[in-house]
Design a protein around this motif. Structure first.
Motif, mmCIF file in Angstrom:
data_model
loop_
_atom_site.group_PDB
_atom_site.id
_atom_site.type_symbol
_atom_site.label_atom_id
_atom_site.label_comp_id
_atom_site.label_asym_id
_atom_site.label_seq_id
_atom_site.Cartn_x
_atom_site.Cartn_y
_atom_site.Cartn_z
ATOM 1 N N GLY A 151 0.799 -1.213 0.000
ATOM 2 C CA GLY A 151 0.000 0.000 0.000
ATOM 3 C C GLY A 151 0.831 1.261 0.000
ATOM 4 N N SER A 152 2.061 1.165 -0.374
ATOM 5 C CA SER A 152 2.976 2.292 -0.314
ATOM 6 C C SER A 152 2.534 3.419 -1.248
ATOM 7 N N GLN A 153 2.800 4.650 -0.826
ATOM 8 C CA GLN A 153 2.522 5.823 -1.642
ATOM 9 C C GLN A 153 3.725 6.221 -2.498
ATOM 10 N N LEU A 154 4.826 5.493 -2.367
ATOM 11 C CA LEU A 154 6.020 5.809 -3.149
ATOM 12 C C LEU A 154 5.758 5.521 -4.626
ATOM 13 N N PRO A 155 6.164 6.420 -5.515
ATOM 14 C CA PRO A 155 5.920 6.236 -6.951
ATOM 15 C C PRO A 155 6.527 4.951 -7.515
ATOM 16 N N CYS A 156 7.638 4.491 -6.937
ATOM 17 C CA CYS A 156 8.289 3.307 -7.478
ATOM 18 C C CYS A 156 7.451 2.049 -7.275
ATOM 19 N N PHE A 157 6.450 2.099 -6.390
ATOM 20 C CA PHE A 157 5.607 0.940 -6.151
ATOM 21 C C PHE A 157 4.256 1.041 -6.851
ATOM 22 N N HIS A 158 4.044 2.079 -7.639
ATOM 23 C CA HIS A 158 2.785 2.209 -8.364
ATOM 24 C C HIS A 158 2.825 1.317 -9.606
ATOM 25 N N GLY A 159 1.676 0.843 -9.982
ATOM 26 C CA GLY A 159 1.590 -0.058 -11.126
ATOM 27 C C GLY A 159 1.272 -1.456 -10.649
ATOM 28 N N SER A 160 0.465 -2.145 -11.384
ATOM 29 C CA SER A 160 -0.033 -3.436 -10.934
ATOM 30 C C SER A 160 1.032 -4.523 -10.923
ATOM 31 N N SER A 161 2.098 -4.368 -11.691
ATOM 32 C CA SER A 161 3.077 -5.446 -11.796
ATOM 33 C C SER A 161 4.304 -5.257 -10.900
ATOM 34 N N THR A 162 4.462 -4.132 -10.278
ATOM 35 C CA THR A 162 5.672 -3.855 -9.505
ATOM 36 C C THR A 162 5.871 -4.842 -8.368
ATOM 37 N N ILE A 163 4.877 -5.003 -7.520
ATOM 38 C CA ILE A 163 4.991 -5.904 -6.376
ATOM 39 C C ILE A 163 5.140 -7.341 -6.864
ATOM 40 N N ARG A 164 4.368 -7.723 -7.877
ATOM 41 C CA ARG A 164 4.473 -9.084 -8.419
ATOM 42 C C ARG A 164 5.880 -9.345 -8.945
ATOM 43 N N ASN A 165 6.464 -8.387 -9.659
ATOM 44 C CA ASN A 165 7.816 -8.555 -10.182
ATOM 45 C C ASN A 165 8.847 -8.660 -9.059
ATOM 46 N N LEU A 166 8.676 -7.885 -7.999
ATOM 47 C CA LEU A 166 9.588 -7.979 -6.865
ATOM 48 C C LEU A 166 9.489 -9.346 -6.197
ATOM 49 N N LYS A 167 8.260 -9.829 -6.012
ATOM 50 C CA LYS A 167 8.075 -11.144 -5.397
ATOM 51 C C LYS A 167 8.719 -12.233 -6.239
ATOM 52 N N GLU A 168 8.585 -12.130 -7.570
ATOM 53 C CA GLU A 168 9.228 -13.108 -8.455
ATOM 54 C C GLU A 168 10.743 -13.014 -8.356
ATOM 55 N N ARG A 169 11.257 -11.806 -8.329
ATOM 56 C CA ARG A 169 12.706 -11.614 -8.274
ATOM 57 C C ARG A 169 13.303 -12.155 -6.978
ATOM 58 N N PHE A 170 12.563 -11.995 -5.881
ATOM 59 C CA PHE A 170 13.045 -12.452 -4.578
ATOM 60 C C PHE A 170 12.595 -13.875 -4.265
ATOM 61 N N HIS A 171 11.940 -14.535 -5.225
ATOM 62 C CA HIS A 171 11.553 -15.944 -5.091
ATOM 63 C C HIS A 171 10.766 -16.195 -3.808
ATOM 64 N N MET A 172 9.790 -15.362 -3.543
ATOM 65 C CA MET A 172 9.031 -15.449 -2.306
ATOM 66 C C MET A 172 8.113 -16.666 -2.245
ATOM 67 N N ASN A 173 7.949 -17.363 -3.353
ATOM 68 C CA ASN A 173 7.098 -18.549 -3.371
ATOM 69 C C ASN A 173 7.877 -19.821 -3.033
ATOM 70 N N MET A 174 9.176 -19.711 -2.807
ATOM 71 C CA MET A 174 10.011 -20.880 -2.541
ATOM 72 C C MET A 174 10.164 -21.128 -1.047
ATOM 73 N N THR A 175 10.394 -22.390 -0.710
ATOM 74 C CA THR A 175 10.710 -22.745 0.675
ATOM 75 C C THR A 175 12.159 -22.382 0.953
ATOM 76 N N GLU A 176 12.543 -22.424 2.222
ATOM 77 C CA GLU A 176 13.930 -22.150 2.598
ATOM 78 C C GLU A 176 14.881 -23.131 1.908
ATOM 79 N N GLU A 177 14.470 -24.385 1.836
ATOM 80 C CA GLU A 177 15.320 -25.404 1.207
ATOM 81 C C GLU A 177 15.482 -25.130 -0.292
#
Length: 68
Positions: free
Chosen positions: A9-35
Motif C-alpha cells: 500500500g505504499s505511496q512511493l511512486p516506485c511501487f505504483h503499477g499493478s506489476s511492480t509488487i508481483r515482479n519484486l516477489k518473483e525476483r526475490f523468489h518469495m514462493n520458494m521454501t527455505e530449502e
C-alpha cells in the motif's frame, strides 16, 4: 517474516503499477521454501564462479581498485 513485508500500500511512486509488487516477489523468489532457496542460491553461486564474465569483472576490479 522479513521476506513478506513488501509495502503493497505504499505511496512511493516506485511501487505504483499493478506489476511492480508481483515482479519484486518473483525476483526475490518469495514462493520458494527455505530449502528451495538454499539450492537456488548454491546453483547461482556455482554458476557465477564458472562464469567468464565474473572472472573478467573480478580482474577489472583488481586492476582498477585493488579489490580481490
Amino acid at each position: 517474516k522479513p521476506r513478506s513485508s513488501l509495502p503493497a500500500g505504499s505511496q512511493l511512486p516506485c511501487f505504483h503499477g499493478s506489476s511492480t509488487i508481483r515482479n519484486l516477489k518473483e525476483r526475490f523468489h518469495m514462493n520458494m521454501t527455505e530449502e528451495q532457496l538454499q539450492l537456488l542460491i548454491e546453483q547461482m553461486v556455482d554458476g557465477s564462479m564458472r562464469s567468464i564474465t565474473t572472472k573478467l569483472y573480478d580482474g577489472f576490479q583488481y586492476l582498477t581498485n585493488g579489490i580481490m
